[in-house]
Design a protein around this motif. Structure first.
Motif, PDB file in Angstrom:
ATOM      1  N   ASN A  79     -33.136  40.203 123.434  1.00 50.95           N
ATOM      2  CA  ASN A  79     -33.011  41.443 124.213  1.00 50.95           C
ATOM      3  C   ASN A  79     -31.566  41.704 124.629  1.00 50.95           C
ATOM      4  N   ALA A  80     -30.626  41.365 123.764  1.00 49.66           N
ATOM      5  CA  ALA A  80     -29.198  41.443 124.110  1.00 49.66           C
ATOM      6  C   ALA A  80     -28.760  42.827 124.561  1.00 49.66           C
ATOM      7  N   LYS A  81     -29.407  43.874 124.063  1.00 47.00           N
ATOM      8  CA  LYS A  81     -29.006  45.242 124.405  1.00 47.00           C
ATOM      9  C   LYS A  81     -29.825  45.831 125.551  1.00 47.00           C
ATOM     10  N   LYS A  82     -30.723  45.030 126.102  1.00 47.65           N
ATOM     11  CA  LYS A  82     -31.505  45.506 127.243  1.00 47.65           C
ATOM     12  C   LYS A  82     -30.607  45.642 128.467  1.00 47.65           C
ATOM     13  N   GLU A  83     -30.811  46.694 129.241  1.00 51.21           N
ATOM     14  CA  GLU A  83     -29.964  46.929 130.413  1.00 51.21           C
ATOM     15  C   GLU A  83     -30.497  46.169 131.630  1.00 51.21           C
TER      16      GLU A  83
ATOM     17  N   ILE B 286     -27.355  43.135 128.731  1.00 53.51           N
ATOM     18  CA  ILE B 286     -27.370  41.674 128.848  1.00 53.51           C
ATOM     19  C   ILE B 286     -26.185  41.049 128.115  1.00 53.51           C
ATOM     20  N   ASP B 287     -25.921  41.490 126.905  1.00 51.60           N
ATOM     21  CA  ASP B 287     -24.834  40.918 126.114  1.00 51.60           C
ATOM     22  C   ASP B 287     -23.490  41.060 126.815  1.00 51.60           C
ATOM     23  N   LEU B 288     -23.227  42.244 127.323  1.00 47.65           N
ATOM     24  CA  LEU B 288     -21.961  42.474 128.014  1.00 47.65           C
ATOM     25  C   LEU B 288     -21.880  41.663 129.299  1.00 47.65           C
ATOM     26  N   LEU B 289     -22.973  41.594 130.029  1.00 49.07           N
ATOM     27  CA  LEU B 289     -22.997  40.839 131.277  1.00 49.07           C
ATOM     28  C   LEU B 289     -22.724  39.361 131.017  1.00 49.07           C
ATOM     29  N   LEU B 290     -23.299  38.829 129.961  1.00 46.86           N
ATOM     30  CA  LEU B 290     -23.071  37.423 129.629  1.00 46.86           C
ATOM     31  C   LEU B 290     -21.625  37.163 129.229  1.00 46.86           C
ATOM     32  N   ARG B 291     -21.024  38.089 128.498  1.00 46.71           N
ATOM     33  CA  ARG B 291     -19.629  37.918 128.092  1.00 46.71           C
ATOM     34  C   ARG B 291     -18.724  37.853 129.323  1.00 46.71           C
ATOM     35  N   ILE B 292     -18.973  38.733 130.275  1.00 49.50           N
ATOM     36  CA  ILE B 292     -18.191  38.717 131.513  1.00 49.50           C
ATOM     37  C   ILE B 292     -18.406  37.413 132.269  1.00 49.50           C
ATOM     38  N   ALA B 293     -19.671  36.987 132.353  1.00 56.97           N
ATOM     39  CA  ALA B 293     -19.998  35.776 133.111  1.00 56.97           C
ATOM     40  C   ALA B 293     -19.365  34.535 132.500  1.00 56.97           C
ATOM     41  N   ILE B 294     -19.414  34.411 131.177  1.00 59.44           N
ATOM     42  CA  ILE B 294     -18.838  33.244 130.510  1.00 59.44           C
ATOM     43  C   ILE B 294     -17.331  33.200 130.721  1.00 59.44           C
ATOM     44  N   ALA B 295     -16.681  34.345 130.578  1.00 58.23           N
ATOM     45  CA  ALA B 295     -15.239  34.392 130.801  1.00 58.23           C
ATOM     46  C   ALA B 295     -14.898  34.017 132.235  1.00 58.23           C
ATOM     47  N   PHE B 296     -15.704  34.484 133.181  1.00 58.83           N
ATOM     48  CA  PHE B 296     -15.458  34.175 134.594  1.00 58.83           C
ATOM     49  C   PHE B 296     -15.605  32.682 134.863  1.00 58.83           C
ATOM     50  N   LEU B 297     -16.691  32.091 134.394  1.00 58.17           N
ATOM     51  CA  LEU B 297     -16.924  30.672 134.665  1.00 58.17           C
ATOM     52  C   LEU B 297     -15.850  29.797 134.027  1.00 58.17           C
ATOM     53  N   LYS B 298     -15.253  30.288 132.941  1.00 59.94           N
ATOM     54  CA  LYS B 298     -14.241  29.490 132.266  1.00 59.94           C
ATOM     55  C   LYS B 298     -12.838  29.750 132.794  1.00 59.94           C
ATOM     56  N   ASP B 299     -12.491  31.037 132.960  1.00 54.33           N
ATOM     57  CA  ASP B 299     -11.082  31.364 133.183  1.00 54.33           C
ATOM     58  C   ASP B 299     -10.785  32.228 134.403  1.00 54.33           C
ATOM     59  N   VAL B 300     -11.628  33.197 134.709  1.00 55.10           N
ATOM     60  CA  VAL B 300     -11.298  34.194 135.731  1.00 55.10           C
ATOM     61  C   VAL B 300     -11.396  33.580 137.117  1.00 55.10           C
TER      62      VAL B 300
END
Length: 326
Positions: free
Chosen positions: A92-96, A4-18
């Motif tokens: 649950n940040a580390k939940k897959e 979850i943590d990694l997925l959110l990091r990717i999503a936030i970067a995408f919504l802002k910059d990617v």
């Protein structure tokens, strides 16, 4: 699988910059962004900017579309996919997350990046402390419209009104919010759109208020059924945007029939004032465009209404409360 943590990091970067093309590569090639994932440290993630409500701004009417709260929106969409709340996400940040849910999430993120409103992606909108089902067949209720509800409740309580008509019910947010805050009031809710009426009915059933509200398909007050009804109070948040007014791609996802009011924007509202006067409706509470006060005031006076105009939270003219005096 991805945490979850990694997925959110990717999503936030995408919504802002990617950009969307790079995101498509991410969807099909997981390794595309993972090589740089260490750069997405929490303290370096984009911060959400303050939110500003309203359909448009009198000052900034450019057609640009920006996601001002990427963190909030990324979390909201993932909560929707995983049926969690935002606290659960962090606990649950580390939940897959399964590959199936990941792909569903990527699809919603791509749609959001293309301007699809968050409320349509989750089918949820919040108004006057209530949750409403919404989709692309109804306008998303705005915080500013809660002022209209407050004005209507003041009239209902001051004059002991027990029934009212809402023209252009959409999701039902206005009528159902009023019914939820009164005990003995009933409503007749109209809309020109059958699909909108179905959504309003669904929300009324969900909130256990369908026995207090009749739903009528009608172009303003022209339905024969409405000809037989005597209601002292009429409410409306009608289409009032001029046909050529520049709107961003997010707003343009909303039903145009609920947005555009004609060449100048106030034509539908003026027709409604005329019809209300002909039927002897005592009180009107309606929204208007920020630049329509003068033209609408002229029509109200012409048909016997004395009006007080009110402003929204940004100080722009937003609506009026009018009383028939003749």
């Amino acid at each position: 699988m991805i945490e979850i943590d990694l997925l959110l990091r990717i999503a936030i970067a995408f919504l802002k910059d990617v950009n969307l093309d790079d995101f498509k590569k991410l969807v099909y090639e997981t390794s595309f962004l993972l090589t740089d994932i260490n750069s997405f440290e929490t303290d370096k993630l984009p911060k959400d900017l303050p939110k500003y409500g309203g359909i448009y701004s009198k000052i900034d009417n450019q057609q640009s579309f920006n996601i001002v709260s990427p963190r909030y929106e990324a979390e909201t969409l993932l909560c929707f996919i995983l049926n969690m709340n935002r606290t659960d996400l962090h606990i649950n940040a580390k939940k897959e997350v399964s590959d199936f849910d990941k792909q569903r999430y990527f699809k919603l993120l791509a749609m959001r990046k293309n301007g699809m409103p968050l409320e349509y992606l989750t089918n949820r909108a919040y108004f006057y402390d209530m949750e409403f089902y919404v989709d692309e067949n109804v306008l998303i209720p705005r915080t500013e419209t809660e002022i209209l509800v407050e004005k209507a409740l003041d009239i209902i309580k001051t004059y002991g009104i027990t029934n009212f008509i809402e023209v252009g019910v959409g999701s039902g947010a206005i009528s159902l919010s009023i019914l939820n805050n009164t005990d003995k009031t009933c409503a007749i809710a109209t809309d020109i759109s059958k699909k909108a009426l179905n959504i309003a009915k669904h929300n009324a059933q969900r909130l256990d208020m369908d026995n207090r509200c009749d739903f009528v398909e009608s172009d303003l007050l022209q339905s024969p059924y409405l000809m037989l009804q005597q209601c002292p109070l009429l409410l409306s948040n009608p289409p009032y945007i001029a046909n050529n007014y520049p709107l961003n791609q997010e707003v343009l996802h909303e039903p145009h029939i609920a947005l555009f009011g004609g060449y100048k924007g106030d034509e539908i509202l003026k027709r409604l004032i005329l019809q209300a006067s002909e039927r002897g409706v005592k009180f009107l509470v309606c929204e208007i465009g920020y630049d329509q006060r003068e033209s609408v005031h002229e029509v109200l006076m012409k048909f016997g209404y004395e009006a007080n105009f009110y402003q929204d939270y940004s100080g722009f003219d937003r609506g009026f409360v009018a009383m028939l005096t003749n």
